[in-house]
Design an enzyme around this catalytic site. Structure first.
Site, short mmCIF file in Angstrom:
data_model
loop_
_atom_site.label_atom_id
_atom_site.label_comp_id
_atom_site.label_asym_id
_atom_site.label_seq_id
_atom_site.Cartn_x
_atom_site.Cartn_y
_atom_site.Cartn_z
N GLU A 1 -47.96 -2.02 77.07
CA GLU A 1 -47.70 -3.47 77.08
C GLU A 1 -46.55 -3.83 78.01
O GLU A 1 -46.12 -4.99 78.04
CB GLU A 1 -47.35 -3.97 75.67
CG GLU A 1 -48.30 -3.54 74.57
CD GLU A 1 -49.62 -4.28 74.54
OE1 GLU A 1 -50.12 -4.64 75.63
OE2 GLU A 1 -50.13 -4.49 73.44
N TYR B 1 -33.92 -22.78 60.29
CA TYR B 1 -33.75 -21.56 61.09
C TYR B 1 -35.01 -21.18 61.83
O TYR B 1 -34.94 -20.63 62.93
CB TYR B 1 -33.20 -20.41 60.23
CG TYR B 1 -31.70 -20.31 60.42
CD1 TYR B 1 -30.90 -21.38 60.05
CD2 TYR B 1 -31.12 -19.21 61.02
CE1 TYR B 1 -29.53 -21.34 60.28
CE2 TYR B 1 -29.76 -19.16 61.25
CZ TYR B 1 -28.96 -20.23 60.88
OH TYR B 1 -27.62 -20.20 61.12
P1 13P Z 1 -47.53 1.19 73.01
O1 13P Z 1 -47.39 2.40 72.11
O2 13P Z 1 -48.24 1.52 74.30
O3 13P Z 1 -46.19 0.51 73.22
O4 13P Z 1 -48.44 0.15 72.26
C1 13P Z 1 -48.09 -0.19 70.93
C2 13P Z 1 -48.48 -1.57 70.60
O5 13P Z 1 -47.82 -2.18 69.81
C3 13P Z 1 -49.68 -2.16 71.22
O6 13P Z 1 -49.75 -3.50 70.89
#
Ligand code: 13P
Length: 211
Positions: A74, A120
Site C-alpha cells: 500500500e 473530538y
Molecule cells: P501490507 O502487509 O503489504 O502492508 O498490507 C497490509 C494491509 O493492511 C493491506 O491493506
C-alpha cells in the site's frame, strides 16, 4: 526528528496499536515522510506489533525501494496522500474492527459515513468519505485515494479500513483512535435515535480548532 528517531517512533506506535487491538495479524501499515520527500513505511506482511527499526522500508517519492525489507503493497496510497497533502508527515492505515464494520455497510451517502457524534470526532477526523473497493495493493486504489486526499485527512476504504493522515505520527494515530471510537459508539447507539452535533456546533468547532 531524525530518521533513526522516526524509525523508533514507528516501532513504538506499531506496538501500541497492536497491544490495543487496533492492529492484528499482519494487517495495517504506517508511514512517515522525511525531509527529502522519501518515506519510511512498514514492510509488507509485517506485524505492527513486532517491527524492527532497521528493517522498516524506505521508498522514494516515486515509489522506488531504497532500503530495508520490501515495502507495504500500500506504499503507493501513502505516497498519493503525501502528494496531495503537503503538510502531512504521517499516514496510518489499519483494519480495526468497528471502522472496518462501517466500511462493509451499505451507505446512502458516501460523502460522510460516520455521524458527527462528538466534538473530538469532528476536530480530529472530520468528514469521512467512503472510497470504492479495490483489491489491496491495486494502483487504482492509490488513484482513488488521491481523489479524496486533498480535502480529507481521513477516508474509509470500502470493505477494507480507514486511512488517516497527520502532521506527526502521534497526531495521525490519535485521529485514527478517535475514528475507531466513533465507529464503536455508532454501533453501541444502534437503532436508538442519536442526536449528532448540529451544523452550528460543527462550524463553531471548525472556527476554534481549524485543521
Ligand atoms: P501490507 O502487509 O503489504 O502492508 O498490507 C497490509 C494491509 O493492511 C493491506 O491493506
Amino acid at each position: 526528528m531524525n530518521e533513526d528517531a522516526l524509525r523508533d517512533e514507528i516501532v513504538r506506535f506499531g506496538a501500541l496499536l497492536y497491544a490495543r487491538g487496533l492492529a492484528h495479524g499482519s494487517a495495517g501499515n504506517l508511514s512517515v515522510r522525511l525531509d527529502d520527500g522519501s518515506i519510511l513505511v512498514t514492510p509488507t506482511n509485517s506485524s505492527l506489533g513486532f517491527l524492527a527499526p532497521e528493517r522498516i522500508s524506505k521508498v522514494d517519492a516515486g515509489g522506488r525501494h531504497l532500503g530495508g525489507d520490501p515495502p507495504s503493497k500500500e506504499a503507493f496510497f501513502h505516497l498519493a496522500v503525501y502528494e496531495e497533502r503537503p503538510a502531512a508527515r504521517a499516514v496510518v492505515h489499519l483494519h480495526s474492527t468497528n471502522a472496518v464494520a462501517v466500511s462493509c455497510l451499505c451507505h446512502a451517502d458516501t460523502s460522510n459515513v460516520l455521524p458527527p457524534l462528538t466534538a473530538y470526532h469532528v476536530m480530529r477526523v472530520g468528514k469521512l468519505p467512503l472510497v470504492p473497493y479495490f483489491r489491496p495493493g491495486d494502483r487504482q486504489l492509490a488513484e482513488a485515494v488521491r481523489g479524496f486526499a486533498r480535502s480529507h485527512k481521513a477516508m474509509l476504504l470500502a470493505n477494507h479500513g480507514p486511512i488517516v493522515a497527520g502532521k506527526t505520527l502521534a497526531e495521525a494515530v490519535h485521529a485514527y483512535e478517535e475514528l475507531e471510537e466513533t465507529a464503536k459508539l455508532f454501533f453501541l447507539i444502534g437503532e436508538r435515535r442519536a442526536a449528532p452535533l448540529t451544523c452550528e456546533a460543527i462550524e463553531d468547532l471548525e472556527r476554534h480548532f481549524p485543521s
